[in-house]
Design an enzyme around this catalytic site. Sequence first.
Site, mmCIF file in Angstrom:
data_model
loop_
_atom_site.group_PDB
_atom_site.id
_atom_site.type_symbol
_atom_site.label_atom_id
_atom_site.label_comp_id
_atom_site.label_asym_id
_atom_site.label_seq_id
_atom_site.Cartn_x
_atom_site.Cartn_y
_atom_site.Cartn_z
ATOM 1 N N GLY A 30 0.826 -1.220 0.000
ATOM 2 C CA GLY A 30 0.000 0.000 0.000
ATOM 3 C C GLY A 30 0.850 1.255 0.000
ATOM 4 O O GLY A 30 0.578 2.203 0.739
ATOM 5 N N GLY A 34 -0.982 7.820 1.414
ATOM 6 C CA GLY A 34 -0.956 7.917 2.872
ATOM 7 C C GLY A 34 0.393 7.636 3.520
ATOM 8 O O GLY A 34 1.453 8.081 3.057
ATOM 9 N N ILE A 35 0.332 6.873 4.594
ATOM 10 C CA ILE A 35 1.524 6.593 5.409
ATOM 11 C C ILE A 35 2.540 5.776 4.600
ATOM 12 O O ILE A 35 3.756 6.024 4.677
ATOM 13 C CB ILE A 35 1.097 5.827 6.682
ATOM 14 C CG1 ILE A 35 0.190 6.715 7.547
ATOM 15 C CG2 ILE A 35 2.303 5.351 7.483
ATOM 16 C CD1 ILE A 35 -0.594 5.963 8.613
ATOM 17 N N GLY A 36 2.043 4.841 3.804
ATOM 18 C CA GLY A 36 2.939 3.987 3.008
ATOM 19 C C GLY A 36 3.752 4.796 2.016
ATOM 20 O O GLY A 36 4.957 4.559 1.838
ATOM 21 N N TYR A 184 -12.737 -3.951 12.309
ATOM 22 C CA TYR A 184 -11.450 -3.258 12.123
ATOM 23 C C TYR A 184 -10.572 -3.492 13.360
ATOM 24 O O TYR A 184 -9.395 -3.848 13.239
ATOM 25 C CB TYR A 184 -11.669 -1.760 11.898
ATOM 26 C CG TYR A 184 -10.379 -0.973 11.710
ATOM 27 C CD1 TYR A 184 -9.559 -1.202 10.606
ATOM 28 C CD2 TYR A 184 -9.963 -0.021 12.642
ATOM 29 C CE1 TYR A 184 -8.370 -0.490 10.432
ATOM 30 C CE2 TYR A 184 -8.779 0.690 12.471
ATOM 31 C CZ TYR A 184 -7.990 0.450 11.363
ATOM 32 O OH TYR A 184 -6.812 1.146 11.195
HETATM 33 N N1 LIG Z 1 -4.636 6.957 9.176
HETATM 34 C C1 LIG Z 1 -4.722 6.654 10.470
HETATM 35 O O1 LIG Z 1 -5.157 7.479 11.307
HETATM 36 C C2 LIG Z 1 -4.272 5.305 10.969
HETATM 37 C C3 LIG Z 1 -4.347 5.054 12.343
HETATM 38 C C4 LIG Z 1 -3.953 3.809 12.817
HETATM 39 C C5 LIG Z 1 -3.485 2.847 11.948
HETATM 40 N N2 LIG Z 1 -3.424 3.103 10.610
HETATM 41 C C6 LIG Z 1 -2.942 2.031 9.717
HETATM 42 O O2 LIG Z 1 -1.961 2.539 8.835
HETATM 43 C C7 LIG Z 1 -1.954 1.792 7.618
HETATM 44 C C8 LIG Z 1 -1.912 2.741 6.427
HETATM 45 O O3 LIG Z 1 -3.116 3.479 6.395
HETATM 46 P P1 LIG Z 1 -3.270 4.949 5.782
HETATM 47 O O4 LIG Z 1 -3.817 5.796 6.848
HETATM 48 O O5 LIG Z 1 -2.036 5.349 5.074
HETATM 49 O O6 LIG Z 1 -4.480 4.682 4.751
HETATM 50 P P2 LIG Z 1 -4.618 4.918 3.171
HETATM 51 O O7 LIG Z 1 -6.042 4.557 2.858
HETATM 52 O O8 LIG Z 1 -4.107 6.241 2.780
HETATM 53 O O9 LIG Z 1 -3.624 3.810 2.571
HETATM 54 C C9 LIG Z 1 -3.930 2.431 2.609
HETATM 55 C C10 LIG Z 1 -3.212 1.723 1.495
HETATM 56 O O10 LIG Z 1 -3.577 0.334 1.530
HETATM 57 C C11 LIG Z 1 -3.853 -0.070 0.202
HETATM 58 N N3 LIG Z 1 -4.771 -1.227 0.162
HETATM 59 C C12 LIG Z 1 -6.026 -1.309 0.621
HETATM 60 N N4 LIG Z 1 -6.540 -2.513 0.308
HETATM 61 C C13 LIG Z 1 -5.571 -3.202 -0.348
HETATM 62 C C14 LIG Z 1 -5.505 -4.496 -0.936
HETATM 63 N N5 LIG Z 1 -6.562 -5.321 -0.976
HETATM 64 N N6 LIG Z 1 -4.352 -4.873 -1.514
HETATM 65 C C15 LIG Z 1 -3.284 -4.048 -1.533
HETATM 66 N N7 LIG Z 1 -3.300 -2.810 -1.018
HETATM 67 C C16 LIG Z 1 -4.438 -2.401 -0.434
HETATM 68 C C17 LIG Z 1 -4.482 1.151 -0.459
HETATM 69 O O11 LIG Z 1 -4.460 1.057 -1.874
HETATM 70 C C18 LIG Z 1 -3.589 2.249 0.087
HETATM 71 O O12 LIG Z 1 -2.425 2.360 -0.688
HETATM 72 C C19 LIG Z 1 -3.199 0.895 7.674
HETATM 73 O O13 LIG Z 1 -2.806 -0.422 7.997
HETATM 74 C C20 LIG Z 1 -4.024 1.484 8.801
HETATM 75 O O14 LIG Z 1 -4.845 0.518 9.441
HETATM 76 C C21 LIG Z 1 -3.798 4.319 10.105
#
Ligand SMILES: NC(=O)c1ccc[n+]([C@@H]2O[C@H](COP(=O)([O-])OP(=O)(O)OC[C@H]3O[C@@H](n4cnc5c(N)ncnc54)[C@H](O)[C@@H]3O)[C@@H](O)[C@H]2O)c1
Length: 301
Positions: A30, A34-36, A184
């Site tokens: 991912g 976002g974070i990735g 979740y």
């Molecule tokens: N944003 C927050 O506040 C927060 C808080 C706690 C934990 N997290 C965790 O951080 C991680 C990143 O989240 P984020 O906030 O950057 O969200 P985001 O939605 O910006 O990014 C999520 C990424 O996961 C990818 N993804 C989703 N389903 C997929 C699949 N089936 N196959 C491959 N890739 C897939 C998306 O394409 C995207 O690139 C997640 O695991 C999330 O649970 C985020």
Amino acid sequence: MSNIYTLREMFGGQWSSSKRLDGKTVIITGANTGIGKETARDLAGRGARIIMACRDLDKAEGAQKEIMEDSGNQNIVIRKLDLSDTKSIREFAEAINNEERAVHVLINNAGIMMCPYSKTADGFEMQFGVNHLGHFLLTFLLIDLLKRSAPSRIIILSSMAHGWGTIALDDINSERNYHSRRAYGQSKLANILFTRSLAKKLKDTGVTAYAVHPGIVRTKLKRHMNLGLLIMWKIVRPFTKTPVQGAQTTIFCAVEPELDKESGGYYSNCRPSRCTRAARDDEMAEKLWELSCKMLGIVWN
Ligand SMILES: NC(=O)c1ccc[n+]([C@@H]2O[C@H](COP(=O)([O-])OP(=O)(O)OC[C@H]3O[C@@H](n4cnc5c(N)ncnc54)[C@H](O)[C@@H]3O)[C@@H](O)[C@H]2O)c1
């Protein structure tokens, strides 16, 4: 939730290190948003070869171009990975095992949150299937390469929302009892329990594992939030993190040399953090491991 988090743990946290990663290979799931994406940008700037494991190749291409321009690092590649389909995960892992001499850091970052009930290609409840099972299978398929590349690290994005869930061992795919927020929480609890089990099973292999809560971060993850949580989100928004800030704990776990001595912990704001009692239940961690193997039809002792 049985934990009380300090304001600093929830919203703060900065960390900086100039450590280089030249010659190292990093896989980030991912990595196109976002974070990735911010994790990929930072680690690319440190000289690592970055493998962006993404579901949407068009979006990934835009992010790849941006990261190459910003970091000056051209060693950024995209590989197709859909974590909601075990066939795609197997194809991805086969390509990596054939093409890469080493993988030093695997970052299980991709995730979905609070979506309406749906199933993966293999019939698993979507949040558990993508956030936990997909990454469980991916890690299993890459583990020998990670061992050969040691010292190497596995970083698993969890969340403070792990406190919303329990592991429904007998009813994991059920639509009847589905609750999007609890599902979740369950998947994020599974992320921490998996990290703990990995640390135990990988003892003395040179492969270490870390679970991360990135903070409350302004990304697209919240797209399925219900009204109550969206109102709460609006209230706390001024205190939330940017994606760059949200990536710091992942980056810390990927590069901090001191962490070679630790494995299995839960980190937030670039330091060890507290998780719930359920997330420290090693008996449940073992049951979850067995269930995950059974669901995926694999043997991993
Ligand atoms: N944003 C927050 O506040 C927060 C808080 C706690 C934990 N997290 C965790 O951080 C991680 C990143 O989240 P984020 O906030 O950057 O969200 P985001 O939605 O910006 O990014 C999520 C990424 O996961 C990818 N993804 C989703 N389903 C997929 C699949 N089936 N196959 C491959 N890739 C897939 C998306 O394409 C995207 O690139 C997640 O695991 C999330 O649970 C985020």
